[in-house]
Design a protein around this motif. Structure first.
Motif, PDB file in Angstrom:
ATOM      1  N   VAL A  91       0.834  -1.202   0.000  1.00  0.00           N
ATOM      2  CA  VAL A  91       0.000   0.000   0.000  1.00  0.00           C
ATOM      3  C   VAL A  91       0.872   1.257   0.000  1.00  0.00           C
ATOM      4  CG1 VAL A  91      -1.702   1.312   1.366  1.00  0.00           C
ATOM      5  CG2 VAL A  91      -2.015  -1.144   0.982  1.00  0.00           C
ATOM      6  N   ALA A  92       2.046   1.191   0.637  1.00  0.00           N
ATOM      7  CA  ALA A  92       2.964   2.336   0.599  1.00  0.00           C
ATOM      8  C   ALA A  92       3.446   2.581  -0.827  1.00  0.00           C
ATOM      9  CB  ALA A  92       4.152   2.086   1.534  1.00  0.00           C
ATOM     10  N   ASP A  93       3.596   1.508  -1.621  1.00  0.00           N
ATOM     11  CA  ASP A  93       3.983   1.643  -3.026  1.00  0.00           C
ATOM     12  C   ASP A  93       2.837   2.169  -3.883  1.00  0.00           C
ATOM     13  OD1 ASP A  93       6.526   0.676  -2.590  1.00  0.00           O
ATOM     14  OD2 ASP A  93       6.164  -1.278  -3.495  1.00  0.00           O
TER      15      ASP A  93
ATOM     16  N   ASP B 150      -1.259   3.164  -3.050  1.00  0.00           N
ATOM     17  CA  ASP B 150      -2.334   3.192  -2.053  1.00  0.00           C
ATOM     18  C   ASP B 150      -3.663   2.652  -2.567  1.00  0.00           C
ATOM     19  OD1 ASP B 150      -2.984   5.356  -3.676  1.00  0.00           O
ATOM     20  OD2 ASP B 150      -3.040   6.813  -2.049  1.00  0.00           O
ATOM     21  N   ARG B 151      -3.732   2.321  -3.847  1.00  0.00           N
ATOM     22  CA  ARG B 151      -4.964   1.729  -4.391  1.00  0.00           C
ATOM     23  C   ARG B 151      -4.852   0.221  -4.584  1.00  0.00           C
ATOM     24  NH1 ARG B 151      -5.400   4.652  -9.874  1.00  0.00           N
ATOM     25  NH2 ARG B 151      -6.148   2.584 -10.234  1.00  0.00           N
ATOM     26  N   CYS B 152      -3.715  -0.374  -4.268  1.00  0.00           N
ATOM     27  CA  CYS B 152      -3.501  -1.779  -4.633  1.00  0.00           C
ATOM     28  C   CYS B 152      -4.398  -2.746  -3.878  1.00  0.00           C
ATOM     29  CB  CYS B 152      -2.032  -2.173  -4.526  1.00  0.00           C
ATOM     30  SG  CYS B 152      -1.414  -2.363  -2.866  1.00  0.00           S
ATOM     31  N   VAL B 153      -4.883  -2.370  -2.705  1.00  0.00           N
ATOM     32  CA  VAL B 153      -5.828  -3.211  -1.970  1.00  0.00           C
ATOM     33  C   VAL B 153      -7.141  -2.451  -1.884  1.00  0.00           C
ATOM     34  CG1 VAL B 153      -6.351  -4.439   0.179  1.00  0.00           C
ATOM     35  CG2 VAL B 153      -3.980  -4.322  -0.648  1.00  0.00           C
ATOM     36  N   THR B 154      -8.172  -3.061  -2.427  1.00  0.00           N
ATOM     37  CA  THR B 154      -9.507  -2.478  -2.426  1.00  0.00           C
ATOM     38  C   THR B 154     -10.403  -3.363  -1.574  1.00  0.00           C
ATOM     39  OG1 THR B 154      -9.180  -1.658  -4.675  1.00  0.00           O
ATOM     40  CG2 THR B 154     -11.452  -1.794  -3.892  1.00  0.00           C
TER      41      THR B 154
END
Length: 176
Positions: free
Chosen positions: A61-63, A65-69
């Protein structure tokens, strides 16, 4: 009312996300590989694994912030948890990690059984596709691993236009 689809927030969502992750892992073990696979997947779900996995999610998520929904049911207008419950999630690896496949990678998509068939999976996949489309990778594809024994998942991805793209194989490392 349909669940809200929004980016993961560790402060509000960590416990619910890990509950779904554990259900995802148990489902893989129970439904797609017999007693040995079920025991292996169940055996890894320790407190130490929970912390390691959530820390890894935080790094991803630090890389991006949308990668986990997440799909959240019962969250109020103010964004407070209240009686809110996570009912599903999609996890697209950040671009930096996707270079392993040279394509965007849908690491996991899971919807709680009582919310399947409601459109939540479609909403989560749409969010995952949007994240993937923004990645700058050599192959213009979203890839994922689906166990051949998981007919429901295979049907879902077929319906959404996914096609076979190779096949994974694995071997234990205990005798390496």
């Amino acid at each position: 009312m349909s669940p809200e689809i929004r980016p993961y927030d560790r402060e509000r969502d960590a416990d619910g996300l890990y509950e779904l992750k554990a259900a995802f892992e148990r489902g893989l073990g129970e439904n797609t590989g017999g007693d040995g696979k079920a025991a292996a997947y169940e055996g890894k779900l320790t407190d130490a694994y929970r912390e390691r996995w959530l820390d890894w999610v935080d790094g991803c998520v630090a890389d991006d912030d949308r990668c986990v929904t997440v799909a959240v049911e019962g969250e109020g207008e103010s964004g407070t948890a209240g009686d809110a419950a996570l009912v599903g999630y999609a996890f697209v690896l950040p671009e930096r990690l996707s270079m392993v496949w040279d394509a965007a990678v849908l690491n996991e998509l899971f919807v709680a059984p009582e919310h399947r068939g409601t459109g939540v999976a479609d909403d989560l996949l749409d969010a995952a596709l949007a994240v993937a489309a923004d990645q700058n990778l050599p192959l213009d594809r979203l890839v994922l691993d689906v166990d051949p024994a998981n007919e429901r998942a295979k049907g879902f991805y077929d319906r959404r236009g996914f096609e076979p793209w190779g096949e994974m194989v694995a071997r234990p490392l205990d005798d390496a």
